[in-house]
Design an enzyme around this catalytic site. Structure first.
Site, PDB file in Angstrom:
ATOM      1  N   LYS A 104      -9.488   1.973  -2.668  1.00  0.00           N
ATOM      2  CA  LYS A 104      -9.330   1.837  -0.690  1.00  0.00           C
ATOM      3  C   LYS A 104     -11.533   2.023  -0.833  1.00  0.00           C
ATOM      4  O   LYS A 104     -11.728   3.508  -0.508  1.00  0.00           O
ATOM      5  CB  LYS A 104      -8.684   2.589  -0.127  1.00  0.00           C
ATOM      6  CG  LYS A 104      -8.561   1.637   1.514  1.00  0.00           C
ATOM      7  CD  LYS A 104      -7.558   2.375   2.208  1.00  0.00           C
ATOM      8  CE  LYS A 104      -7.444   1.561   3.377  1.00  0.00           C
ATOM      9  NZ  LYS A 104      -6.331   2.461   4.078  1.00  0.00           N
ATOM     10  N   CYS A 155      -5.570  -2.966   2.467  1.00  0.00           N
ATOM     11  CA  CYS A 155      -6.050  -3.116   3.474  1.00  0.00           C
ATOM     12  C   CYS A 155      -6.695  -2.683   4.404  1.00  0.00           C
ATOM     13  O   CYS A 155      -6.987  -4.222   5.229  1.00  0.00           O
ATOM     14  CB  CYS A 155      -4.409  -1.180   4.137  1.00  0.00           C
ATOM     15  SG  CYS A 155      -4.058  -0.967   5.356  1.00  0.00           S
ATOM     16  N   GLU A 174       0.945  -1.257  -0.157  1.00  0.00           N
ATOM     17  CA  GLU A 174      -0.279   0.180  -0.080  1.00  0.00           C
ATOM     18  C   GLU A 174       1.354   0.805  -0.434  1.00  0.00           C
ATOM     19  O   GLU A 174       2.081   1.143   0.695  1.00  0.00           O
ATOM     20  CB  GLU A 174      -0.911  -0.182   0.952  1.00  0.00           C
ATOM     21  CG  GLU A 174      -1.629   1.258   1.600  1.00  0.00           C
ATOM     22  CD  GLU A 174      -2.944   1.142   2.526  1.00  0.00           C
ATOM     23  OE1 GLU A 174      -3.939   2.033   2.580  1.00  0.00           O
ATOM     24  OE2 GLU A 174      -2.149   0.081   3.785  1.00  0.00           O
TER      25      GLU A 174
END
Length: 393
Positions: A196, A233, A119
């Site tokens: 994300k 993540c 990330e």
């Protein structure tokens, strides 16, 4: 919490357990044993010279009569930042590009088809500071920014798909920032991007100071080497996030991360593996390494004293298969490349065996969730009716 000197769970088990006990512990912790890949000597030598760990494993599948094996090799990269966070932005980016290029060359020697970086790989994970400058200067266009052009060259040179998670500057929509993963075909063309979906607001993870939840849904990319998705993540904590990538047909879901030991290390070995089981797919969890110190102290309203770092990024990247087996992890304290060979036929084989997609009852949950999100929703809680209870007399 273990410090950076503690290398890995695997090393600890191998050091302290007798062989018979070790075999049983690994059976429970890792499932069916993976096969070690015979990696080229020149790749092992190059990794040693460039000071990063190189490991290789393979998952098998039953032989079928109607389908040939669908073999693909994935490469997961974990690394620390090579320069201090106080160095000029351009120098930090250049140093990270150079480091990744060194590792990608070894991945190519190992026959990797799809490579994924961690990330926000081209910058420090500075969102803990809540400072805008210089950290927002690392943001780039997902379509034609410096880092995307760098990855396009890597992809075309090595004939591999590149997953490049970056801080995106979206100039078509007011220059807002997003936490984005760019997917580049092995032809060198940008296939698209994903963002994300879930943004943490926990501890020093002050990411919503910079960007908000993604707005691109759950895209799956049909590459030459299989259907892939990227769950960035914090999204790994949300089972429905994994589910929607699977519903859209993902065979491999990558989870590029930047997470620290104090917060999540005990959860790390479980979540991606559980997602692989629940969704009949392969999952690839990768995390950065090391500790990043920032020039100015910061706090996060959690009662802790002002400090200069987010915490220790513990690496430990691994791949999990739909049958619940997983590779050993890379170390907690070294840069590394994990090469894993997958047979995508295993996805359908396990789907046929466990039938989670057939028995999942999505229509029932869709109906109940549609009700649950309404403002006037009343939870379905059954209580004892005291009026009808028999009297004690």
């Amino acid at each position: 919490m273990a410090g950076p000197e503690w290398q890995s769970l695997e090393q600890c088990l191998e050091k302290h357990l007798p062989p018979d006990d070790l075999s049983q512990v690994k059976r429970i912790l890792y499932g069916k044993q993976t096969r070690n890949l015979d990696l080229p000597r020149k790749a092992l030598e190059a990794a040693s010279e460039r000071n990063f760990e190189l490991k290789g494993y393979a998952f098998g599948a039953a032989k079928e009569q109607q389908r040939c094996p669908q073999i693909v090799r994935v490469g997961l990269v974990q690394n620390r930042i090579p320069l201090p966070t106080s160095a000029p932005v351009a120098e930090q980016v250049s140093a990270l590009h150079k480091r990744i290029e060194e590792i990608a060359e070894v991945a190519a020697m190992c026959g990797v088809n799809i490579i994924c970086f961690q990330e926000a790989w081209n910058m420090p994970f500075a969102f803990c500071t809540r400072e805008k400058l210089p950290w927002t200067e690392f943001a780039e266009s997902a379509e034609d920014g410096l880092t995307t052009r760098f990855c396009q060259k890597l992809a075309k040179k090595h004939n591999m798909v590149v997953i490049s998670p970056i801080l995106e500057r979206d100039r078509d929509h007011g220059g807002v920032l997003w936490n984005t993963a760019v997917v580049i075909s092995n032809s060198g063309l940008v296939m698209g991007k994903t963002r994300k979906n879930h943004i943490p607001r926990v501890g020093d993870f002050n990411e919503s100071t910079y960007y908000m939840e993604g707005n691109l849904g759950h895209p799956v990319f049909q590459t030459q080497f299989g259907r892939i998705a990227v769950n960035i993540c914090y999204g790994r904590h949300h089972p429905l996030n994994w589910l929607m990538y699977s519903v859209n047909g993902a065979e491999i879901i990558f989870n590029p991360s930047a997470t620290i030991g104090e917060l999540s290390e005990s959860m790390w070995p479980i979540e991606a593996r559980n997602a692989a089981i629940a969704n009949h797919c392969f999952t690839c969890a990768l995390n950065r390494v090391g500790q990043e110190h920032y020039p100015n102290e910061f706090t996060s309203g959690d009662g802790k004293k002002a400090h200069h770092d987010l915490g220790y990024f513990y690496g430990s990247s691994y791949v999990a298969a739909p049958d619940g087996s997983r590779t050993p992890g890379l170390s907690r304290n070294q840069d590394g490349l994990l090469v894993t060979e997958l047979n995508l036929n295993l996805c359908q084989q396990i789907n046929d065996f466990w039938t989670f997609k057939m028995t999942g009852r999505l229509e029932m949950y869709a109906r109940e969730l549609a009700e649950a999100v309404k403002p006037n929703y009343s939870p379905n809680i059954v209580k004892e009716d005291l009026v009808l209870a028999p009297s004690s007399g």
